[in-house]
Write a protein that holds these residues in place. Structure first.
Motif, mmCIF file in Angstrom:
data_model
loop_
_atom_site.group_PDB
_atom_site.id
_atom_site.type_symbol
_atom_site.label_atom_id
_atom_site.label_comp_id
_atom_site.label_asym_id
_atom_site.label_seq_id
_atom_site.Cartn_x
_atom_site.Cartn_y
_atom_site.Cartn_z
ATOM 1 N N ALA A 131 -38.664 3.104 -62.803
ATOM 2 C CA ALA A 131 -38.751 3.540 -61.409
ATOM 3 C C ALA A 131 -39.632 4.775 -61.307
ATOM 4 O O ALA A 131 -40.521 4.868 -60.444
ATOM 5 C CB ALA A 131 -37.357 3.828 -60.857
ATOM 6 N N GLY A 132 -39.399 5.754 -62.202
ATOM 7 C CA GLY A 132 -40.190 6.973 -62.192
ATOM 8 C C GLY A 132 -41.654 6.723 -62.492
ATOM 9 O O GLY A 132 -42.529 7.406 -61.943
ATOM 10 N N TRP A 133 -41.939 5.767 -63.346
ATOM 11 C CA TRP A 133 -43.316 5.470 -63.748
ATOM 12 C C TRP A 133 -44.053 4.573 -62.759
ATOM 13 O O TRP A 133 -45.252 4.342 -62.910
ATOM 14 C CB TRP A 133 -43.317 4.819 -65.129
ATOM 15 C CG TRP A 133 -43.206 5.807 -66.249
ATOM 16 C CD1 TRP A 133 -42.961 7.138 -66.152
ATOM 17 C CD2 TRP A 133 -43.329 5.525 -67.641
ATOM 18 N NE1 TRP A 133 -42.926 7.715 -67.398
ATOM 19 C CE2 TRP A 133 -43.149 6.754 -68.332
ATOM 20 C CE3 TRP A 133 -43.559 4.365 -68.378
ATOM 21 C CZ2 TRP A 133 -43.197 6.840 -69.725
ATOM 22 C CZ3 TRP A 133 -43.611 4.458 -69.761
ATOM 23 C CH2 TRP A 133 -43.432 5.681 -70.429
ATOM 24 N N ASN A 134 -43.345 4.042 -61.766
ATOM 25 C CA ASN A 134 -43.991 3.165 -60.788
ATOM 26 C C ASN A 134 -43.755 3.613 -59.352
ATOM 27 O O ASN A 134 -44.016 2.874 -58.413
ATOM 28 C CB ASN A 134 -43.523 1.722 -60.989
ATOM 29 C CG ASN A 134 -44.087 1.120 -62.255
ATOM 30 O OD1 ASN A 134 -45.237 0.694 -62.307
ATOM 31 N ND2 ASN A 134 -43.285 1.093 -63.317
ATOM 32 N N HIS A 135 -43.198 4.835 -59.170
ATOM 33 C CA HIS A 135 -43.097 5.463 -57.854
ATOM 34 C C HIS A 135 -42.149 4.706 -56.913
ATOM 35 O O HIS A 135 -42.446 4.473 -55.748
ATOM 36 C CB HIS A 135 -44.492 5.573 -57.222
ATOM 37 C CG HIS A 135 -44.580 6.544 -56.083
ATOM 38 N ND1 HIS A 135 -44.335 7.888 -56.217
ATOM 39 C CD2 HIS A 135 -44.881 6.362 -54.756
ATOM 40 C CE1 HIS A 135 -44.488 8.491 -55.042
ATOM 41 N NE2 HIS A 135 -44.813 7.589 -54.150
ATOM 42 N N VAL A 136 -40.988 4.297 -57.463
ATOM 43 C CA VAL A 136 -39.947 3.685 -56.641
ATOM 44 C C VAL A 136 -38.620 4.349 -56.995
ATOM 45 O O VAL A 136 -38.555 5.243 -57.853
ATOM 46 C CB VAL A 136 -39.868 2.150 -56.850
ATOM 47 C CG1 VAL A 136 -41.169 1.480 -56.420
ATOM 48 C CG2 VAL A 136 -39.531 1.791 -58.299
ATOM 49 N N PHE A 137 -37.552 3.927 -56.346
ATOM 50 C CA PHE A 137 -36.216 4.461 -56.609
ATOM 51 C C PHE A 137 -35.442 3.502 -57.513
ATOM 52 O O PHE A 137 -35.472 2.280 -57.311
ATOM 53 C CB PHE A 137 -35.440 4.641 -55.305
ATOM 54 C CG PHE A 137 -36.016 5.677 -54.381
ATOM 55 C CD1 PHE A 137 -35.631 7.007 -54.474
ATOM 56 C CD2 PHE A 137 -36.952 5.332 -53.407
ATOM 57 C CE1 PHE A 137 -36.159 7.973 -53.618
ATOM 58 C CE2 PHE A 137 -37.487 6.271 -52.547
ATOM 59 C CZ PHE A 137 -37.088 7.607 -52.657
ATOM 60 N N GLY A 138 -34.726 4.057 -58.474
ATOM 61 C CA GLY A 138 -33.867 3.256 -59.335
ATOM 62 C C GLY A 138 -32.548 3.961 -59.550
ATOM 63 O O GLY A 138 -32.536 5.136 -59.942
ATOM 64 N N LEU A 193 -38.027 12.236 -60.914
ATOM 65 C CA LEU A 193 -36.995 13.238 -61.165
ATOM 66 C C LEU A 193 -35.644 12.529 -61.112
ATOM 67 O O LEU A 193 -35.365 11.804 -60.150
ATOM 68 C CB LEU A 193 -37.040 14.343 -60.113
ATOM 69 C CG LEU A 193 -35.927 15.400 -60.184
ATOM 70 C CD1 LEU A 193 -36.135 16.307 -61.387
ATOM 71 C CD2 LEU A 193 -35.878 16.223 -58.890
ATOM 72 N N ALA A 194 -34.818 12.712 -62.126
ATOM 73 C CA ALA A 194 -33.486 12.108 -62.152
ATOM 74 C C ALA A 194 -32.468 13.076 -61.572
ATOM 75 O O ALA A 194 -32.373 14.227 -62.016
ATOM 76 C CB ALA A 194 -33.101 11.716 -63.568
ATOM 77 N N LEU A 195 -31.717 12.627 -60.575
ATOM 78 C CA LEU A 195 -30.604 13.377 -60.018
ATOM 79 C C LEU A 195 -29.316 12.741 -60.530
ATOM 80 O O LEU A 195 -29.134 11.523 -60.427
ATOM 81 C CB LEU A 195 -30.640 13.352 -58.488
ATOM 82 C CG LEU A 195 -31.917 13.897 -57.834
ATOM 83 C CD1 LEU A 195 -31.857 13.700 -56.325
ATOM 84 C CD2 LEU A 195 -32.118 15.365 -58.186
ATOM 85 N N ILE A 196 -28.423 13.546 -61.091
ATOM 86 C CA ILE A 196 -27.188 13.053 -61.698
ATOM 87 C C ILE A 196 -26.013 13.525 -60.855
ATOM 88 O O ILE A 196 -25.878 14.720 -60.576
ATOM 89 C CB ILE A 196 -27.043 13.560 -63.141
ATOM 90 C CG1 ILE A 196 -28.251 13.138 -63.986
ATOM 91 C CG2 ILE A 196 -25.743 13.052 -63.763
ATOM 92 C CD1 ILE A 196 -28.268 13.758 -65.379
ATOM 93 N N SER A 208 -26.824 8.123 -61.634
ATOM 94 C CA SER A 208 -28.083 8.864 -61.696
ATOM 95 C C SER A 208 -29.163 8.065 -60.990
ATOM 96 O O SER A 208 -29.295 6.859 -61.222
ATOM 97 C CB SER A 208 -28.491 9.126 -63.146
ATOM 98 O OG SER A 208 -29.719 9.827 -63.208
ATOM 99 N N ILE A 209 -29.920 8.737 -60.137
ATOM 100 C CA ILE A 209 -30.987 8.073 -59.399
ATOM 101 C C ILE A 209 -32.319 8.727 -59.727
ATOM 102 O O ILE A 209 -32.427 9.947 -59.798
ATOM 103 C CB ILE A 209 -30.722 8.112 -57.873
ATOM 104 C CG1 ILE A 209 -31.774 7.268 -57.129
ATOM 105 C CG2 ILE A 209 -30.674 9.523 -57.325
ATOM 106 C CD1 ILE A 209 -31.434 7.030 -55.676
ATOM 107 N N SER A 210 -33.316 7.900 -59.974
ATOM 108 C CA SER A 210 -34.679 8.386 -60.165
ATOM 109 C C SER A 210 -35.376 8.386 -58.811
ATOM 110 O O SER A 210 -35.452 7.351 -58.148
ATOM 111 C CB SER A 210 -35.445 7.481 -61.139
ATOM 112 O OG SER A 210 -36.802 7.877 -61.223
ATOM 113 N N VAL A 211 -35.871 9.562 -58.405
ATOM 114 C CA VAL A 211 -36.617 9.681 -57.149
ATOM 115 C C VAL A 211 -38.060 10.013 -57.489
ATOM 116 O O VAL A 211 -38.338 10.736 -58.456
ATOM 117 C CB VAL A 211 -36.014 10.764 -56.215
ATOM 118 C CG1 VAL A 211 -34.555 10.465 -55.915
ATOM 119 C CG2 VAL A 211 -36.157 12.157 -56.813
ATOM 120 N N PRO A 212 -39.032 9.487 -56.728
ATOM 121 C CA PRO A 212 -40.439 9.809 -56.991
ATOM 122 C C PRO A 212 -40.683 11.307 -56.844
ATOM 123 O O PRO A 212 -40.380 11.900 -55.810
ATOM 124 C CB PRO A 212 -41.191 9.012 -55.919
ATOM 125 C CG PRO A 212 -40.262 7.879 -55.559
ATOM 126 C CD PRO A 212 -38.888 8.478 -55.651
#
Length: 476
Positions: free
Chosen positions: A184-191, A442-445, A426-430
């Motif tokens: 997600a972080g490497w492709n500019h989406v949310f995971g 950026l990972a938010l936990i 944990s969510i990955s945000v662009p």
């Protein structure tokens, strides 16, 4: 005409209002796949177009009769190639499985189908899902949506690229060692890696000990991600440790005021984690955005030496991964058809003892308690989603990060283990783009079982950074 930038929620609304037909959505999706997928190789095992269009017409007929299957009615969906979808191959990226066709859906796929999704194929993943780089001997590599010469990450690399290239409105994935967050972080989406037990995984070889991996949602917008989670989540009898919370909560409003939220910045763990240049700077800019929204950002420190966490992690990972590989080695001639990283996991697991696993479990318990102590000071923890930028697609894995040699094939991904090991959401945000033009996340936990609060913060971040989030890959 179907706008590929339309959010999944708006697409669902348009379908149900009959502003666009399911057949038009499917036709548009297939045309985009035909144009973009030959280069990116995100979607594999694509079904015959006429079969898919016939299913779309049936969805339209249902709506004409006043019948809707649910939020995903008529939406094209591709299932990650580690999970079963009835009638489609589940190859696991392994030549040994290249002809296996699933006779029934896995639980996650069945829930999405029950909500109206049309399964068009699978999304590519690395062999056995191991290593955060999507390549295998069955389908080849999936290429980064922003630079086809670079890795898409993994193991949900195909899903992330399909989202970034607007080939799917939402996507499913799974996460053991960052497999939803890194791509997600490497492709500019949310995971989102959900809390342990939030999305039950079935069928599963073991339902009591093997709790480090979880399935979960990916999307281009947080609201879409939350809606998909509302479909995926929910307790199931086959998964006795699954959470009983009502998944409908994730379909609610995400509007909130982040003012005063306390965010603990873990960074590179005071120099413990090697990071390529520019990553910390990009993540700091995302943190500055959160601070500008009224959040209080301060440095945070793990309450336990990270090397102890890593050593306990190695034991747990080998104990869980090794038995997954073992059935493929009943026939010893299969060794030549299994990638060396998977063989290493298996062979290392053969020397583990019960005492070692219990000792590692005690270390994991101490780590979890140290994370609880951190959450007395902070509402959310933040850390880069990766230690390296997307690397050359022909490379198996980075053996050196910022001048420091990596001693295992996954040491360069150490940054992602903390949420996994503590069972936290944990969510990955662009976060933005480096000077190389490549995305970083950026990972938010969040706190234990704090998925909803985490989603609301991520949504507020998205709303404050709409111009950044809306950027599209070249050619898309």
């Amino acid at each position: 005409m179907v706008n590929p930038d339309t959010s999944a929620i708006d697409l669902s609304r348009a379908i149900h209002l009959k502003q666009v037909s399911c057949q038009e959505v499917m036709q548009s999706t297939l045309e985009r796949i035909a144009r973009l997928n030959p280069v990116s190789n995100a979607i594999v095992s694509l079904q015959e177009p006429e079969l898919l269009l016939a299913q779309a017409r049936e969805r339209d007929a249902q709506l004409a009769r006043g019948e809707s299957m649910g939020w995903m009615h008529g939406m094209p969906q591709a299932i990650k190639d580690l999970s079963n979808a009835q009638g489609l191959r589940t190859t696991l990226g392994s030549p040994l499985m290249k002809d296996f066709v699933a006779s029934e859906d896995g639980l996650m796929a069945s829930r999405m189908r029950a909500s109206g999704a049309i399964v068009i194929g699978k999304t590519n993943s690395p062999e056995f899902g191991l290593g955060s780089h999507t390549f295998n001997e069955v389908f080849g590599p999936t290429r980064n949506a922003w630079d086809p010469g670079k890795s898409a990450g993994g193991s949900s690399g195909g899903a992330a690229v399909a989202l970034a290239q607007r080939l799917l409105p939402v996507a499913d994935g799974s996460d053991f060692m960052g497999s939803l967050r890194n791509p997600a972080g490497w492709n500019h989406v949310f995971g989102l890696r959900p809390s342990q037990g939030r999305v039950p995984m079935s069928p599963a070889q073991d339902v009591f000990i093997a709790q480090l991996a979880t399935e979960g949602p990916m999307a281009r917008h947080v609201a879409d991600l939350a809606m998909l989670l509302s479909v995926q989540a929910g307790a199931h009898p086959s998964s006795p440790l699954s959470l009983n919370d009502d998944p409908a909560q994730f379909a609610g409003s995400l509007e909130s005021d982040p003012q005063g939220q306390r965010i603990g910045w873990l960074g590179d763990l005071q120099g413990y984690l090697p990071m390529e240049g520019g990553i910390l700077d990009i993540c700091q800019s995302a943190l500055n955005s959160l601070a500008g929204m009224g959040c209080q950002v301060d440095e945070a420190r793990l309450g336990m030496p990270p090397e102890q966490i890593w050593q306990a992690w190695l034991v747990w990972r080998q104990a869980l991964v090794g038995p997954r590989i073992a059935p493929f080695l009943i026939n010893p001639t299969n060794r030549d058809q299994i990638k060396p990283e998977a063989l290493w996991e298996h062979d290392q697991s053969l020397t583990l003892t019960g005492a070692q696993l219990m000792s590692a479990s005690a270390s994991r318990t101490r780590f979890y308690l140290s994370m609880l102590a951190l959450f007395e000071k902070f509402d959310v923890l933040a850390i880069p989603v990766a230690q390296v930028w997307p690397f050359d697609v022909s490379l198996r894995w980075p053996d050196n990060v910022a001048g420091r040699a990596m001693d295992t094939y996954h040491r360069w991904m150490e940054v992602v283990i903390y949420a996994t090991f503590a069972g936290l959401p944990s969510i990955s945000v662009p976060a933005g783009f480096g000077e190389n033009g490549l995305p970083m996340g950026l990972a938010l936990i969040g706190k234990p079982q704090g998925d909803w609060d985490l989603l609301k913060l991520a949504h507020a971040y998205e709303m404050a950074n709409e111009t950044l989030i809306a950027q599209r890959p070249p050619g898309v």
